[in-house]
Each structure stands twice: as structure tokens, then as C-alpha cells.
Write a protein that holds these residues in place. Sequence first.
Motif, PDB file in Angstrom:
ATOM      1  N   ALA A 275       0.628  -1.283   0.030  1.00 19.39           N
ATOM      2  CA  ALA A 275      -0.419   0.002  -0.351  1.00 19.39           C
ATOM      3  C   ALA A 275       0.534   1.190  -0.339  1.00 19.39           C
ATOM      4  O   ALA A 275       0.983   2.484  -0.449  1.00 19.39           O
ATOM      5  N   THR A 276       1.860   1.330   0.564  1.00 19.35           N
ATOM      6  CA  THR A 276       3.079   2.688   0.453  1.00 19.35           C
ATOM      7  C   THR A 276       3.583   2.560  -0.137  1.00 19.35           C
ATOM      8  O   THR A 276       3.791   4.059  -1.104  1.00 19.35           O
ATOM      9  N   GLN A 277       4.032   1.885  -1.253  1.00 13.58           N
ATOM     10  CA  GLN A 277       4.701   1.582  -2.550  1.00 13.58           C
ATOM     11  C   GLN A 277       3.819   1.688  -3.273  1.00 13.58           C
ATOM     12  O   GLN A 277       3.968   2.962  -4.352  1.00 13.58           O
ATOM     13  N   LYS A 278       2.185   1.965  -3.340  1.00  7.57           N
ATOM     14  CA  LYS A 278       0.900   2.129  -4.286  1.00  7.57           C
ATOM     15  C   LYS A 278       0.809   3.830  -4.266  1.00  7.57           C
ATOM     16  O   LYS A 278       0.780   4.568  -5.338  1.00  7.57           O
ATOM     17  N   GLU A 279       0.832   4.015  -2.507  1.00  9.72           N
ATOM     18  CA  GLU A 279       1.208   6.203  -1.982  1.00  9.72           C
ATOM     19  C   GLU A 279       2.151   6.423  -3.285  1.00  9.72           C
ATOM     20  O   GLU A 279       2.082   7.446  -3.450  1.00  9.72           O
ATOM     21  N   LEU A 280       3.261   6.017  -2.979  1.00  8.96           N
ATOM     22  CA  LEU A 280       4.334   6.307  -3.709  1.00  8.96           C
ATOM     23  C   LEU A 280       4.200   6.964  -4.650  1.00  8.96           C
ATOM     24  O   LEU A 280       4.684   7.855  -5.657  1.00  8.96           O
TER      25      LEU A 280
END
Length: 183
Positions: A176-181
Motif C-alpha cells: 500500500a505504501t509503494q502504491k501511494e508513493l
Amino acid sequence: YMKGRSETYENVHRMKHKDGHWVHILDKGRFSGWDSDGTPNRFTGTHLDVTEVKKLQQEQEFILNYTKIGIWKWDVKKNNLFWDASMYKLYGVNPDDFSGAYDAWEKTIHPKWKESATDELNQALAGEVEFNTSFDIITAEGTTKHIAARGHIERNTKKEPVFMYGINWDKTEEFATQKELEN
């Protein structure tokens, strides 16, 4: 064993050592003598102290429980899939509801990831790539999780896959963090 459902008796239990501490004992044995009417009259077996093995298993279970890592092993030829307790927890699956076959794992994969996950598995079985993938699953409660998986394949002399074993872990937060970035 006495009902004929296994060839030998095997059990792990605790016994109090003569000095007062408790040990885990592995019993193995079988009937080795019978009366003329076929009734067993002799049982032969062994006792083995497996206390250290049990301690290592408990340590492993503790580590796996708190790191969200699950261990699995798949007998490719017989299609028997073994999950440790952490895998059931990771996937939100009740062990009683798990058939222990490949399709039980496949049913957990989110439809949008099913083709790529199974393709990567088949490529690994064919010896084209190492099994190192990630995919979404849908737990029994309906929650979506992003799972990473690594596996190793044992092959026979003909280079055919016989066993596959590996680990899975929860990468939902990282994914999820990677997608946000990226967004």
C-alpha cells in the motif's frame, strides 16, 4: 495403530525425568508377537528424548507468530499441501476448512492475481524461474491482503518437481505504501 490404520505406533508425550524436570519423549513401536489366535502379545519400541527438538519448534512457532511468516510444503506428485499454523493465521483460514491440496491455495488468490500467480508457479515448476512472487488473497473474512512468497523445488533424477517448500508473508502495508508513493 491398534485399529490397523497405521503400520506403527508413534506418539510424543511428556514424562517426568528422575531428577524432577519434564522431558518430551517420542515413542515408536509395533506389535512383534502374537498368540495362536492372532492376539498381539508383545510390543517392541523405542523412546527418544526430543525435548530439544520441541524447544526449537516452540521457538520457531513464536517467531513465525510474531513476524507474520507462514511455512508451507507441497508434495507435487501427490498434491498434498501442508501449512503450518502461521499460514492458516496469515490466510485467515480455519484448518478444518482447508483441504490440503493445491486448489485450496488457489481459491484464496484474488481473481485479478490468479493468472499471474499460477503462471509464475508453473514457470518455477518447469525450472524456468525461481519461485519469488507476490499476489493478493481474499481471506475467509473477505479481507484483501498482499502476500509475498518464496519457494524452493526439490526434483528427482529426471529433473521433475517432487516437493516444493517455502514461506509466505504479509506485505499489505508495504504494498500500500509503494502504491501511494507511485501515485
